[in-house]
Design an enzyme around this catalytic site. Structure first.
Site, PDB file in Angstrom:
ATOM      1  N   ARG A   1      -1.994  10.472  11.454  1.00 28.74           N
ATOM      2  CA  ARG A   1      -0.747   9.699  11.604  1.00 28.74           C
ATOM      3  C   ARG A   1       0.461  10.244  12.531  1.00 28.74           C
ATOM      4  O   ARG A   1       0.735   9.420  13.312  1.00 28.74           O
ATOM      5  CB  ARG A   1       0.174   9.561   9.982  1.00 28.74           C
ATOM      6  CG  ARG A   1      -0.723   8.707   9.066  1.00 28.74           C
ATOM      7  CD  ARG A   1      -0.026   8.283   7.958  1.00 28.74           C
ATOM      8  NE  ARG A   1       0.890   6.956   8.243  1.00 28.74           N
ATOM      9  CZ  ARG A   1       2.035   7.122   8.211  1.00 28.74           C
ATOM     10  NH1 ARG A   1       2.694   8.248   8.261  1.00 28.74           N
ATOM     11  NH2 ARG A   1       2.871   6.240   8.548  1.00 28.74           N
TER      12      ARG A   1
ATOM     13  N   TYR B   1      -2.551   6.158   3.942  1.00 28.70           N
ATOM     14  CA  TYR B   1      -3.124   6.319   5.309  1.00 28.70           C
ATOM     15  C   TYR B   1      -3.385   7.616   6.016  1.00 28.70           C
ATOM     16  O   TYR B   1      -3.115   8.049   7.076  1.00 28.70           O
ATOM     17  CB  TYR B   1      -2.035   5.455   6.387  1.00 28.70           C
ATOM     18  CG  TYR B   1      -2.102   4.203   5.823  1.00 28.70           C
ATOM     19  CD1 TYR B   1      -3.046   3.195   5.776  1.00 28.70           C
ATOM     20  CD2 TYR B   1      -0.684   3.746   5.522  1.00 28.70           C
ATOM     21  CE1 TYR B   1      -2.888   1.889   5.373  1.00 28.70           C
ATOM     22  CE2 TYR B   1      -0.426   2.245   5.032  1.00 28.70           C
ATOM     23  CZ  TYR B   1      -1.580   1.495   4.826  1.00 28.70           C
ATOM     24  OH  TYR B   1      -1.293   0.240   4.312  1.00 28.70           O
TER      25      TYR B   1
ATOM     26  N   CYS C   1      -9.914  21.220  18.814  1.00 31.08           N
ATOM     27  CA  CYS C   1      -9.849  21.450  20.165  1.00 31.08           C
ATOM     28  C   CYS C   1      -9.388  20.286  21.109  1.00 31.08           C
ATOM     29  O   CYS C   1     -10.177  19.607  21.790  1.00 31.08           O
ATOM     30  CB  CYS C   1     -11.084  21.941  20.500  1.00 31.08           C
ATOM     31  SG  CYS C   1     -11.235  23.580  19.717  1.00 31.08           S
ATOM     32  N   GLU C   2      -8.092  19.941  20.901  1.00 27.14           N
ATOM     33  CA  GLU C   2      -7.431  19.000  21.519  1.00 27.14           C
ATOM     34  C   GLU C   2      -6.068  19.048  21.096  1.00 27.14           C
ATOM     35  O   GLU C   2      -5.606  19.659  19.941  1.00 27.14           O
ATOM     36  CB  GLU C   2      -8.027  17.494  21.061  1.00 27.14           C
ATOM     37  CG  GLU C   2      -7.709  16.434  21.807  1.00 27.14           C
ATOM     38  CD  GLU C   2      -8.510  15.207  21.299  1.00 27.14           C
ATOM     39  OE1 GLU C   2      -7.785  14.277  21.409  1.00 27.14           O
ATOM     40  OE2 GLU C   2      -9.843  15.154  21.161  1.00 27.14           O
TER      41      GLU C   2
ATOM     42  N   GLY D   1       0.940  -1.193   0.083  1.00 27.91           N
ATOM     43  CA  GLY D   1       0.028   0.067  -0.170  1.00 27.91           C
ATOM     44  C   GLY D   1       0.789   1.375   0.009  1.00 27.91           C
ATOM     45  O   GLY D   1       0.893   1.717  -0.862  1.00 27.91           O
TER      46      GLY D   1
HETATM   47  C1  LIG Z   1      -1.993  -2.975   5.507  1.00 23.35           C
HETATM   48  C2  LIG Z   1      -1.656  -4.292   4.543  1.00 23.35           C
HETATM   49  C3  LIG Z   1      -0.902  -4.317   3.664  1.00 23.35           C
HETATM   50  C4  LIG Z   1      -0.268  -2.975   3.171  1.00 23.35           C
HETATM   51  O1  LIG Z   1       0.853  -2.399   4.032  1.00 23.35           O
HETATM   52  P1  LIG Z   1       1.696  -1.156   3.465  1.00 23.35           P
HETATM   53  O2  LIG Z   1       2.579  -1.264   4.700  1.00 23.35           O
HETATM   54  O3  LIG Z   1       0.968  -0.258   3.450  1.00 23.35           O
HETATM   55  O4  LIG Z   1       2.481  -1.733   2.343  1.00 23.35           O
HETATM   56  C5  LIG Z   1      -0.861  -5.418   2.946  1.00 23.35           C
HETATM   57  N1  LIG Z   1      -1.603  -6.428   3.340  1.00 23.35           N
HETATM   58  C6  LIG Z   1      -2.358  -6.510   4.236  1.00 23.35           C
HETATM   59  C7  LIG Z   1      -3.043  -7.773   4.374  1.00 23.35           C
HETATM   60  C8  LIG Z   1      -2.572  -5.364   4.877  1.00 23.35           C
HETATM   61  O5  LIG Z   1      -3.537  -5.611   5.929  1.00 23.35           O
END
Ligand SMILES: *Cc1c(COP(=O)(O)O)cnc(C)c1O
Length: 412
Positions: A307, A365, A337-338, A270
Site C-alpha cells: 500500500r 488490503y 531489490c527495488e 471492507g
Molecule cells: C472494494 C469494494 C468495497 C469495499 O471498499 P472499502 O473501501 O474497503 O470499504 C465494497 N464494495 C465493492 C463493490 C468493492 O469493490
C-alpha cells in the site's frame, strides 16, 4: 494495540510473545476490533432495515469470513473465487452478493449456478443476462452516479472516467433491456470508491441512487456500497459514521415511505471493518546511516505490504521493542531489490538492530495484496479471539514457491 506494563499488547497478549512464537514478518488480527466496528456501523442506523455485507477482498482469510458470518453479516464478493471461499466459510448463497467488474458471461453463469446474488455493472452483460435468464434470475444493477467522493484518483470509482457501474445517463437503455427481457431487478447498487472525505458528497450520490430507484418496481434492497474512511494517522479525517447514519436513516426511511415498501439498506464495508483490526510486525535487520538519511531495513518488503508504494498510503509505524523513550527520525524500508519504502522521515522510538516494528491499519488490503516477488514466502497470519491466539495461515515454504512449476527434465 496498547501499552500495558511497558509492553505492547493486543487483547491482553504481549505482541513480542507472538513474535517469539510465530516469527516475522507476521500479520496479526483481532476479532474484538472487527466486532466493535461492525456494531458501531449497525448502531448508526437505528430503525432501518440495515444489513452489512463484508467486502471480503480486504482480507480473505477463511477464519475472518467465518467470524463475520457468525456476527450475522452478509458478504460482498468481487470474483467467483471469493464466492467459492465464502461458501466454504459457510455463508448462505442468499447472503452473498457477487459484484464483479469486466468478467466474462461464463463466470457470471457460474455464480448463477451457485445461487448467489448477481450485481451487474455493464450494459453488455445486462443484455446477455436478460436474453439468457429473463425473469428467472433476479439481478441487482450497479449504478454510477458520477460523484467524486474521495481525493485519491486510484481508489475512486464514481467519477465520469471510471470503469465501474452503469452510468445514470444510460438509464433509458437499461430500462429498455429490462422491459424487453422481463427482467426482475431486486436491488440497486453504487460503490463510489474508498476514502469518502465528504459525507455531503456521498449523500448526494445516495440521493441520485434513490431518485433512480423510483423508476424500478419491486425493489427489495438498496446497496450503497462503502468507502468509509478510517483514520490512518492520530489526527486523520475519517467518515463520521454517527453523523452519516443520522442523515441517511432519515432520508432512507422517507424514501421507503414514498416507495411504499420497506426496503433493506445494505452497506458493504471492507476497510471500515478490518483495517484497524490488523497489525503487521517485522524485524529490523539493518540500520544504515547514509549522508542524508537513517534507514531502518526490515525483514519484509513491499511484496508483503504494497500500500505505501502503490497508493502512497500512510501506515503508522511503531517500535514495539521500545514502547517508551526518545524518538529519532528514520526512513523505514524493505528488503526488496527495488525501492520499497514503507515510510519516510518517521519519528520512532530509538531503534536498535533486532527490534520489532509494527505497522498499524494492516487489516485491509495488506495480506490480500501480498505476493512472492523476489521469491519470498508470504507471511504467517495470526488471529486473536477472546484473548487467545490462533495461527490461521502458516508461513510459506520453498514447496509453495515451486508446487505449480513444471520442470522439463530433458530439454536442458
Ligand atoms: C472494494 C469494494 C468495497 C469495499 O471498499 P472499502 O473501501 O474497503 O470499504 C465494497 N464494495 C465493492 C463493490 C468493492 O469493490
Amino acid at each position: 494495540m496498547k501499552i500495558e506494563n511497558n509492553q505492547y499488547v493486543i487483547d491482553g497478549i504481549p505482541v513480542l510473545s507472538l513474535v517469539e512464537k510465530y516469527g516475522t514478518p507476521l500479520y496479526i488480527y483481532e476479532t474484538a476490533r472487527m466486532e466493535a466496528q461492525y456494531r458501531k456501523l449497525l448502531k448508526a442506523f437505528p430503525g432501518s432495515n440495515t444489513r452489512i455485507y463484508y467486502a471480503c477482498k480486504a482480507l480473505t482469510n477463511i477464519n475472518i469470513l467465518r467470524f463475520f458470518r457468525k456476527l450475522g453479516a452478509g458478504l460482498d464478493a468481487v470474483s467467483i473465487q471469493e464466492v467459492q471461499l465464502s461458501l466454504m466459510a459457510g455463508f448462505d448463497p442468499k447472503d452473498i452478493l457477487y459484484t464483479p467488474n469486466c468478467v466474462s458471461m461464463e463466470e457470471i453463469d457460474k455464480a448463477v449456478d451457485l445461487g448467489v446474488g448477481i450485481n451487474i455493472d455493464n450494459i453488455s452483460i445486462l443484455e446477455q443476462f436478460g436474453h439468457k435468464y429473463g425473469k428467472n434470475v433476479p439481478v441487482c444493477i450497479r449504478i454510477n452516479p458520477h460523484i467524486m467522493a474521495g481525493a485519491n484518483h486510484k481508489i475512486s470509482t464514481g467519477h465520469i472516467d471510471s470503469k465501474f457501474g452503469i452510468s445514470i445517463y444510460q438509464l433509458p437503455h437499461v430500462e429498455r433491456i429490462i422491459q424487453t427481457n422481463n427482467m426482475v431487478v431486486e436491488g440497486l447498487h453504487m460503490h463510489t470508491g474508498s476514502d469518502i472525505l465528504d459525507v455531503e458528497v456521498f449523500l448526494r450520490g445516495i440521493e441520485i441512487l434513490l431518485e433512480t430507484a423510483r423508476n424500478f418496481k419491486g425493489l427489495k434492497f438498496i446497496d450503497i456500497g462503502s468507502g468509509f474512511k478510517v483514520p490512518y494517522k492520530p489526527d486523520d479525517i475519517y467518515t463520521d459514521i454517527e453523523q452519516f447514519g443520522k442523515g441517511l436513516s432519515e432520508r432512507f426511511n422517507r424514501f421507503c415511505h414514498d416507495y411504499g415498501s420497506d426496503l433493506t439498506l445494505i452497506f458493504e464495508p471492507g476497510k471500515f471493518l478490518v483495517s484497524e483490526a490488523g497489525y503487521f510486525v517485522a524485524r529490523v535487520n539493518i540500520l544504515k546511516q547514509t549522508l542524508a538519511t537513517m534507514f531502518a531495513g526490515l525483514d519484509t518488503g513491499m511484496n508483503h505490504m504494497i500500500r505505501p508504494m502503490f497508493y502512497d498510503a500512510y501506515h503508522q509505524i511503531i517500535n514495539i521493542s521500545k514502547p517508551e523513550g526518545k524518538t529519532r527520525i528514520y526512513t523505514v524500508v524493505g528488503y526488496i531489490c527495488e525501492t520499497d519504502t514503507f515510510g519516510w522521515n518517521r519519528k520512532i522510538t530509538e531503534i536498535s538492530e533486532g527490534d520489532y516494528l509494527a505497522f498499524l491499519n494492516a487489516g485491509a488490503y495488506c495480506f490480500a495484496m501480498a505476493s512472492n516477488y523476489n521469491s519470498r514466502f508470504k507471511p504467517a497470519e495470526v488471529l486473536i479471539h477472546r484473548k487467545k491466539d490462533y495461527l490461521v495461515r502458516q508461513r510459506e515454504t520453498i514447496e509453495d514457491l515451486t508446487k505449480n512449476q513444471i520442470v522439463i527434465e530433458d530439454i536442458f
